[in-house]
Motif scaffolding. Sequence first.
Motif, PDB file in Angstrom:
ATOM      1  N   LYS A  39      34.528  -2.978  18.637  1.00  0.00           N
ATOM      2  CA  LYS A  39      34.906  -3.121  20.043  1.00  0.00           C
ATOM      3  C   LYS A  39      34.314  -2.033  20.921  1.00  0.00           C
ATOM      4  CE  LYS A  39      39.319  -5.456  19.186  1.00  0.00           C
ATOM      5  NZ  LYS A  39      40.805  -5.362  19.303  1.00  0.00           N
ATOM      6  N   LEU A 121      32.962  -9.325  14.409  1.00  0.00           N
ATOM      7  CA  LEU A 121      33.722  -8.160  14.859  1.00  0.00           C
ATOM      8  C   LEU A 121      34.413  -7.494  13.669  1.00  0.00           C
ATOM      9  CD1 LEU A 121      34.920  -6.374  17.105  1.00  0.00           C
ATOM     10  CD2 LEU A 121      36.787  -8.044  17.299  1.00  0.00           C
ATOM     11  N   ASP A 123      36.846  -4.583  12.470  1.00  0.00           N
ATOM     12  CA  ASP A 123      37.847  -3.589  12.886  1.00  0.00           C
ATOM     13  C   ASP A 123      38.578  -3.036  11.663  1.00  0.00           C
ATOM     14  OD1 ASP A 123      39.342  -5.771  12.174  1.00  0.00           O
ATOM     15  OD2 ASP A 123      40.388  -5.993  14.078  1.00  0.00           O
ATOM     16  N   SER A 205      31.401  -7.090  22.727  1.00  0.00           N
ATOM     17  CA  SER A 205      32.254  -5.904  22.640  1.00  0.00           C
ATOM     18  C   SER A 205      32.947  -5.639  23.970  1.00  0.00           C
ATOM     19  CB  SER A 205      31.440  -4.688  22.193  1.00  0.00           C
ATOM     20  OG  SER A 205      30.385  -4.415  23.088  1.00  0.00           O
ATOM     21  N   GLU A 207      33.776  -7.999  26.098  1.00  0.00           N
ATOM     22  CA  GLU A 207      34.809  -9.029  26.171  1.00  0.00           C
ATOM     23  C   GLU A 207      36.019  -8.655  25.333  1.00  0.00           C
ATOM     24  OE1 GLU A 207      33.248 -12.772  24.990  1.00  0.00           O
ATOM     25  OE2 GLU A 207      31.830 -12.926  26.684  1.00  0.00           O
ATOM     26  N   LYS A 208      35.796  -8.183  24.110  1.00  0.00           N
ATOM     27  CA  LYS A 208      36.889  -7.845  23.207  1.00  0.00           C
ATOM     28  C   LYS A 208      37.698  -6.667  23.730  1.00  0.00           C
ATOM     29  CE  LYS A 208      35.183 -10.804  20.165  1.00  0.00           C
ATOM     30  NZ  LYS A 208      35.733 -12.166  19.985  1.00  0.00           N
ATOM     31  N   SER A 209      37.001  -5.654  24.304  1.00  0.00           N
ATOM     32  CA  SER A 209      37.720  -4.488  24.800  1.00  0.00           C
ATOM     33  C   SER A 209      38.580  -4.848  26.008  1.00  0.00           C
ATOM     34  CB  SER A 209      36.725  -3.378  25.170  1.00  0.00           C
ATOM     35  OG  SER A 209      35.857  -3.796  26.204  1.00  0.00           O
ATOM     36  N   GLN A 211      40.029  -7.723  26.407  1.00  0.00           N
ATOM     37  CA  GLN A 211      41.144  -8.535  25.906  1.00  0.00           C
ATOM     38  C   GLN A 211      42.225  -7.704  25.225  1.00  0.00           C
ATOM     39  OE1 GLN A 211      39.202 -11.378  23.374  1.00  0.00           O
ATOM     40  NE2 GLN A 211      38.124 -12.386  25.082  1.00  0.00           N
ATOM     41  N   SER A 212      41.839  -6.519  24.726  1.00  0.00           N
ATOM     42  CA  SER A 212      42.792  -5.709  23.965  1.00  0.00           C
ATOM     43  C   SER A 212      43.662  -4.839  24.868  1.00  0.00           C
ATOM     44  CB  SER A 212      42.034  -4.814  22.977  1.00  0.00           C
ATOM     45  OG  SER A 212      41.140  -3.962  23.681  1.00  0.00           O
TER      46      SER A 212
END
Length: 212
Positions: A39, A121, A123, A205, A207-209, A211-212
């Motif tokens: 991320k 991804l 993690d 990355s 987009e994922k950051s 969303q978190s």
Amino acid sequence: MEYLDTYDENKNFLGKQPRKYVHENALWHNTVHCWLYDKEGNVYFQIRKDEQTFYTTASGHVSAGETVKEAFGREIKEEIGIDIEYEKAELVNIVKFQLDRENKDGSMFRDRAFANVYVYLFDGDITKFHYDKEEVVGIVKVNAEETLHMFEQEQGAIQAVIIQEENRQITETKKEVELQDFLVNQGETALTKYGDVLKKVIELSKEKSMQS
């Protein structure tokens, strides 16, 4: 004996053949290029044992009857030693790859591959990495944006984290790496070889950051 599904140049299925026969006769087949990213926008290259240069996180042939995503999960397990939810891998592109080279015994190796490029991804815990010592001597974690910029400029250096395994223990070492550390074949550039992957990692990355 390993068998591969074979195709014509337009991806029409022809049947399965032994891997050696496929490369002797320049038959089209599927390969998978596997990439892990996180991320924070980092991407993981493997350090190839034979060339001592950086390449995909893992890669290999797609066996006969195997899906590309199944091959993604298998190659990551075989080369990096971790289990992943491979169905979550995301497609970057499919590249038609051709290479002819002479083997040491004088025979010809003729590669005609549909290279299926996917990212995943990661993690998890890097201390769980266990490398295939016949192929991989470590993993290099680099920032995708910094790496892309270096490839675009065709010069410079970036900071990397070298992740290696000794006596079943994972070590991390910071090191400066340069353009020539990355595996590039004749007729390619680092940007054409890895640019689409890096751009996809940057996009995902972010987009994922968010969303978190």
